[in-house]
Design a protein around this motif. Structure first.
Motif, PDB file in Angstrom:
ATOM      1  N   TYR A  14      15.794   7.887   3.048  1.00 55.87           N
ATOM      2  CA  TYR A  14      16.678   6.719   2.897  1.00 55.87           C
ATOM      3  C   TYR A  14      16.001   5.630   2.063  1.00 55.87           C
ATOM      4  O   TYR A  14      16.635   5.010   1.195  1.00 55.87           O
ATOM      5  CB  TYR A  14      17.047   6.179   4.276  1.00 55.87           C
ATOM      6  N   ALA A  15      14.705   5.397   2.300  1.00 58.10           N
ATOM      7  CA  ALA A  15      13.989   4.335   1.584  1.00 58.10           C
ATOM      8  C   ALA A  15      13.776   4.691   0.113  1.00 58.10           C
ATOM      9  O   ALA A  15      13.898   3.829  -0.770  1.00 58.10           O
ATOM     10  CB  ALA A  15      12.644   4.066   2.261  1.00 58.10           C
ATOM     11  N   GLU A  16      13.439   5.951  -0.171  1.00 58.42           N
ATOM     12  CA  GLU A  16      13.093   6.351  -1.536  1.00 58.42           C
ATOM     13  C   GLU A  16      14.305   6.744  -2.380  1.00 58.42           C
ATOM     14  O   GLU A  16      14.322   6.524  -3.597  1.00 58.42           O
ATOM     15  CB  GLU A  16      12.097   7.506  -1.505  1.00 58.42           C
ATOM     16  N   GLU A  17      15.301   7.348  -1.754  1.00 58.22           N
ATOM     17  CA  GLU A  17      16.386   7.943  -2.539  1.00 58.22           C
ATOM     18  C   GLU A  17      17.773   7.451  -2.162  1.00 58.22           C
ATOM     19  O   GLU A  17      18.742   7.746  -2.863  1.00 58.22           O
ATOM     20  CB  GLU A  17      16.341   9.468  -2.401  1.00 58.22           C
ATOM     21  N   GLY A  18      17.886   6.739  -1.053  1.00 63.94           N
ATOM     22  CA  GLY A  18      19.184   6.217  -0.651  1.00 63.94           C
ATOM     23  C   GLY A  18      19.992   7.193   0.191  1.00 63.94           C
ATOM     24  O   GLY A  18      19.602   8.337   0.418  1.00 63.94           O
ATOM     25  N   VAL A  19      21.150   6.704   0.639  1.00 64.45           N
ATOM     26  CA  VAL A  19      22.011   7.513   1.514  1.00 64.45           C
ATOM     27  C   VAL A  19      22.506   8.770   0.806  1.00 64.45           C
ATOM     28  O   VAL A  19      22.670   9.831   1.423  1.00 64.45           O
ATOM     29  CB  VAL A  19      23.217   6.664   1.984  1.00 64.45           C
TER      30      VAL A  19
END
Length: 361
Positions: A316-321
Motif C-alpha cells: 500500500y505504501a509503495e504501490e498504492g491500492v
C-alpha cells in the motif's frame, strides 16, 4: 351393455404406471449417499481438467501479481474503469504472445507439473472433506441443509487443503516467476521443481515451504463465499429450472428425456459455478496478491515480504491500492472458466456414480 362395461371396468382396475417423480424427489428418496471415494475422484478429475486448460492464464496472472512486473507499471493510471479493463485484457493477450515468442510455447505451461501435483490432491481433498462436512454439519443442524452448513463445510475443507498443499503452491509460484525478467539478479534460477524444493529446504528450512499460508487462510473467505453462492444458485435456480422443464415434458418425453433438456441442465450448472466464482474472486482478490508476494523468490537474497500485515502495509505504501488488484483481469479470465470446468466435471462424475440407472421398461 354389460359387454361394453367390462372393458371400461378392466381399464379402471388395471394397474397404471406410476407417475414419474420430479428430479427433487429422485435426489431426496432414491439417490444414495455418495462415498468419500466418489467425491475424492470427482474433485481430482475436475481439478486436473481445469488446471490443464487454463494454465497459460495462471502463468500470466502469477507474474502480474509479483512485484517484478508491478514495478514496471507503477506509474500507469487509468481514469476510466472500462478502458482499464480493456487495456488489461489486451495486456493479458500481449503477455501470452510475449512469453510464447521469448520463452517458447512450453513456457505457457510453466509450473503445470507442481500445479497438477497440487491441484489433484487439493481438489480431491477439498470436495471429499466438503461433502462429508456438509453431511456432518447437516446432522448437527437437525437435518437442515442451510447456508450456515455450507459455510462451515467450505471453511473446514479449505483449512485442510491449505495446510496440506501450501509447499506445492510455493514451488509452483517460484517456478512461474523465475524467468520473468532475466536482467534481474535473482538469487536462484531453478532448473526444475525438485531443485526448487531442495533449495528452499536447504536455505529457508521447512518453514520456508509454508510462506503464504497466512494469506491462504485469509483466502478461505473466497472459497467459502463461492460454495455458499453455488449451493444457493444450484438449489434456487438450477434445480427450479430443471423441475420446470420436467413439468413441461409430455408423458413420452418423461420416459425418454430429450438430450436438449439434459444439455440445458448441465449448462445451468456450468453458469452457476462461473457466477459463484466471479463474485467471490472479485470480493476477496487482494489475498491473492499478498500470497504471491510472500511466496516469490527473494530479490537479490533479501526477503522483502515477511508477513501478511507487513506485506499489506508495504504494498500500500509503495504501490498504492491498485497494486492489491494487480493481475485481477488475468485472474478472472482464468479462475471463472476454471471453476466452471471444475464443477461441471465434478458434478458429472458424481452423477455418473450415484444416479440410479433408468428403467428400460
Amino acid at each position: 351393455m354389460a359387454s361394453i362395461a367390462r372393458p371400461d371396468a378392466a381399464l379402471a382396475t388395471s394397474p397404471r404406471p406410476p407417475a414419474s417423480p420430479p428430479p427433487s424427489a429422485l435426489v431426496a428418496n432414491e439417490r444414495p449417499k455418495p462415498s468419500v471415494l466418489v467425491h475424492f475422484a470427482a474433485g481430482g478429475f475436475g481439478g486436473t481438467v481445469g488446471a490443464a486448460v487454463t494454465c497459460p492464464l495462471e502463468v500470466v496472472k502469477t507474474r502480474l501479481q509479483s512485484s517484478f512486473y508491478r514495478a514496471s507499471e507503477a506509474n500507469i493510471t487509468y481514469r476510466n474503469p472500462v478502458h482499464a479493463t480493456w487495456v488489461h485484457i489486451k495486456g493479458v493477450g500481449s503477455m501470452l504472445g510475449t512469453i510464447r515468442r521469448q520463452e517458447g510455447i512450453r513456457a505457457l505451461w510453466k509450473g503445470l507439473g507442481p500445479n497438477l501435483v497440487g491441484v489433484v490432491p487439493a481438489r480431491a481433498i477439498y470436495f471429499a472433506t466438503y461433502s462429508q462436512g456438509k453431511h456432518w454439519y447437516t446432522q448437527l443442524n437437525g437435518g437442515r441443509e442451510t447456508p450456515i452448513v455450507h459455510m462451515f463445510s467450505a471453511a473446514t475443507a479449505g483449512t485442510a487443503v491449505a495446510a496440506c498443499t501450501n509447499p506445492i503452491w510455493l514451488i509452483k509460484t517460484r517456478m512461474q516467476l523465475q524467468s520473468e525478467h532475466p536482467e534481474l539478479k535473482l538469487t536462484h534460477r531453478y532448473k526444475n521443481s525438485f531443485e526448487c524444493l531442495t533449495t528452499v529446504l536447504r536455505e529457508e528450512g521447512v518453514r520456508g515451504l509454508y510462506k503464504g499460508l497466512s494469506a491462504s487462510f485469509l483466502g478461505l473467505g473466497e472459497s467459502t463465499l463461492q460454495f455458499v453462492t453455488y449451493e444457493y444458485l444450484k438449489k434456487n435456480i438450477v434445480q427450479r429450472r430443471k423441475e420446470e422443464r420436467h413439468a413441461r415434458r409430455t408423458a413420452a418425453e418423461k420416459l425418454n428425456p430429450p438430450l436438449s433438456s439434459s444439455a440445458a441442465d448441465w449448462l445451468d450448472t456450468f453458469c452457476a459455478a462461473a457466477c459463484a466464482k466471479f463474485g467471490a474472486a472479485i470480493i476477496t482478490y487482494p489475498h491473492e496478491v499478498l500470497r504471491t508476494r510472500l511466496r516469490q523468490t527473494p530479490e537479490n537474497g533479501v526477503v522483502k515480504y515477511k508477513g501478511l500485515v507487513q506485506s499489506f502495509k508495504l504494498i500500500y505504501a509503495e504501490e498504492g491500492v491498485a497494486a492489491l488488484y494487480g493481475g485481477m483481469t488475468a485472474h478472472l479470465m482464468r479462475v471463472v472458466p476454471n471453476a466452471a470446468i471444475l464443477f461441471f466435471c465434478y458434478e458429472m462424475v458424481v452423477a455418473a456414480f450415484t444416479t440410479p440407472p433408468s428403467s428400460s421398461t
